[in-house]
Design a protein around this motif. Sequence first.
Motif, PDB file in Angstrom:
ATOM      1  N   HIS A   1       9.598  -4.873  -2.596  1.00 49.32           N
ATOM      2  CA  HIS A   1       9.845  -5.095  -4.173  1.00 49.32           C
ATOM      3  C   HIS A   1       9.063  -5.959  -5.057  1.00 49.32           C
ATOM      4  O   HIS A   1       8.557  -5.654  -6.064  1.00 49.32           O
ATOM      5  N   PHE A   2       9.162  -7.238  -4.239  1.00 52.73           N
ATOM      6  CA  PHE A   2       8.248  -8.225  -5.018  1.00 52.73           C
ATOM      7  C   PHE A   2       6.637  -8.087  -4.915  1.00 52.73           C
ATOM      8  O   PHE A   2       6.066  -8.318  -5.713  1.00 52.73           O
ATOM      9  N   ALA A   3       6.053  -7.469  -4.024  1.00 55.72           N
ATOM     10  CA  ALA A   3       4.679  -7.014  -3.653  1.00 55.72           C
ATOM     11  C   ALA A   3       4.462  -5.931  -4.881  1.00 55.72           C
ATOM     12  O   ALA A   3       3.417  -5.922  -5.542  1.00 55.72           O
ATOM     13  N   ARG A   4       5.461  -5.151  -5.149  1.00 57.98           N
ATOM     14  CA  ARG A   4       5.106  -4.177  -6.242  1.00 57.98           C
ATOM     15  C   ARG A   4       5.025  -4.885  -7.642  1.00 57.98           C
ATOM     16  O   ARG A   4       4.393  -4.350  -8.620  1.00 57.98           O
ATOM     17  N   LYS A   5       5.728  -5.867  -7.713  1.00 57.54           N
ATOM     18  CA  LYS A   5       5.747  -6.859  -8.998  1.00 57.54           C
ATOM     19  C   LYS A   5       4.258  -7.794  -9.096  1.00 57.54           C
ATOM     20  O   LYS A   5       4.359  -8.658  -9.997  1.00 57.54           O
TER      21      LYS A   5
ATOM     22  N   ARG B   1       8.924  -1.054  10.645  1.00 59.18           N
ATOM     23  CA  ARG B   1       9.723  -0.342   9.645  1.00 59.18           C
ATOM     24  C   ARG B   1       9.255  -0.819   8.317  1.00 59.18           C
ATOM     25  O   ARG B   1       8.793  -0.235   7.421  1.00 59.18           O
ATOM     26  N   ALA B   2       9.032  -2.207   8.333  1.00 56.99           N
ATOM     27  CA  ALA B   2       8.689  -2.798   7.072  1.00 56.99           C
ATOM     28  C   ALA B   2       7.318  -2.370   6.546  1.00 56.99           C
ATOM     29  O   ALA B   2       6.813  -2.047   5.481  1.00 56.99           O
ATOM     30  N   GLY B   3       6.563  -2.390   7.715  1.00 57.04           N
ATOM     31  CA  GLY B   3       5.120  -2.006   7.315  1.00 57.04           C
ATOM     32  C   GLY B   3       4.979  -0.498   6.794  1.00 57.04           C
ATOM     33  O   GLY B   3       4.407  -0.229   5.839  1.00 57.04           O
ATOM     34  N   ALA B   4       5.918   0.380   7.363  1.00 57.86           N
ATOM     35  CA  ALA B   4       5.666   1.770   6.718  1.00 57.86           C
ATOM     36  C   ALA B   4       6.401   1.822   5.481  1.00 57.86           C
ATOM     37  O   ALA B   4       5.986   2.579   4.856  1.00 57.86           O
TER      38      ALA B   4
ATOM     39  N   ALA C   1       4.209   3.245   2.335  1.00 57.99           N
ATOM     40  CA  ALA C   1       4.648   4.422   1.558  1.00 57.99           C
ATOM     41  C   ALA C   1       4.772   3.852   0.348  1.00 57.99           C
ATOM     42  O   ALA C   1       4.723   4.647  -0.659  1.00 57.99           O
ATOM     43  N   ALA C   2       4.956   2.681  -0.232  1.00 59.85           N
ATOM     44  CA  ALA C   2       5.076   2.045  -1.398  1.00 59.85           C
ATOM     45  C   ALA C   2       3.762   1.687  -2.363  1.00 59.85           C
ATOM     46  O   ALA C   2       3.771   1.315  -3.316  1.00 59.85           O
ATOM     47  N   GLY C   3       2.718   1.690  -1.276  1.00 59.33           N
ATOM     48  CA  GLY C   3       1.371   1.516  -1.686  1.00 59.33           C
ATOM     49  C   GLY C   3       1.092  -0.079  -2.028  1.00 59.33           C
ATOM     50  O   GLY C   3       0.231  -0.251  -2.538  1.00 59.33           O
ATOM     51  N   VAL C   4       1.716  -0.969  -1.273  1.00 59.46           N
ATOM     52  CA  VAL C   4       1.728  -2.167  -1.495  1.00 59.46           C
ATOM     53  C   VAL C   4       1.173  -2.917  -0.034  1.00 59.46           C
ATOM     54  O   VAL C   4       1.485  -2.424   0.964  1.00 59.46           O
ATOM     55  N   ALA C   5       0.515  -4.192  -0.188  1.00 59.87           N
ATOM     56  CA  ALA C   5       0.261  -5.032   0.927  1.00 59.87           C
ATOM     57  C   ALA C   5       0.998  -6.011   1.041  1.00 59.87           C
ATOM     58  O   ALA C   5       1.299  -6.868   0.206  1.00 59.87           O
TER      59      ALA C   5
END
Length: 70
Positions: free
Chosen positions: A35-39, A55-58, A62-66
């Motif tokens: 969520h915060f990487a997206r921001k 799972r977190a990495g996947a 999927a969200a396109g964030v690093a």
Amino acid sequence: ASPLAAADVAFCERHFPSPGRLVDLGCGTGRLAVHFARKGYDVTGVDLSPAMLGRAGANAAAAGVAVAWH
């Protein structure tokens, strides 16, 4: 998302209003980290479970964030 997840996000957004570095300890599946990487935050997620980090990495992919996972 669950009411608890929504409360987590609201709490964090209130206390971390502008992007910066964020460490998510006990990150689990990476819900808050992603969520915060997206921001625009520079996020590091830490968890003791290799399965949860996978799972977190996947979820981040999927969200396109690093996110740095440890």
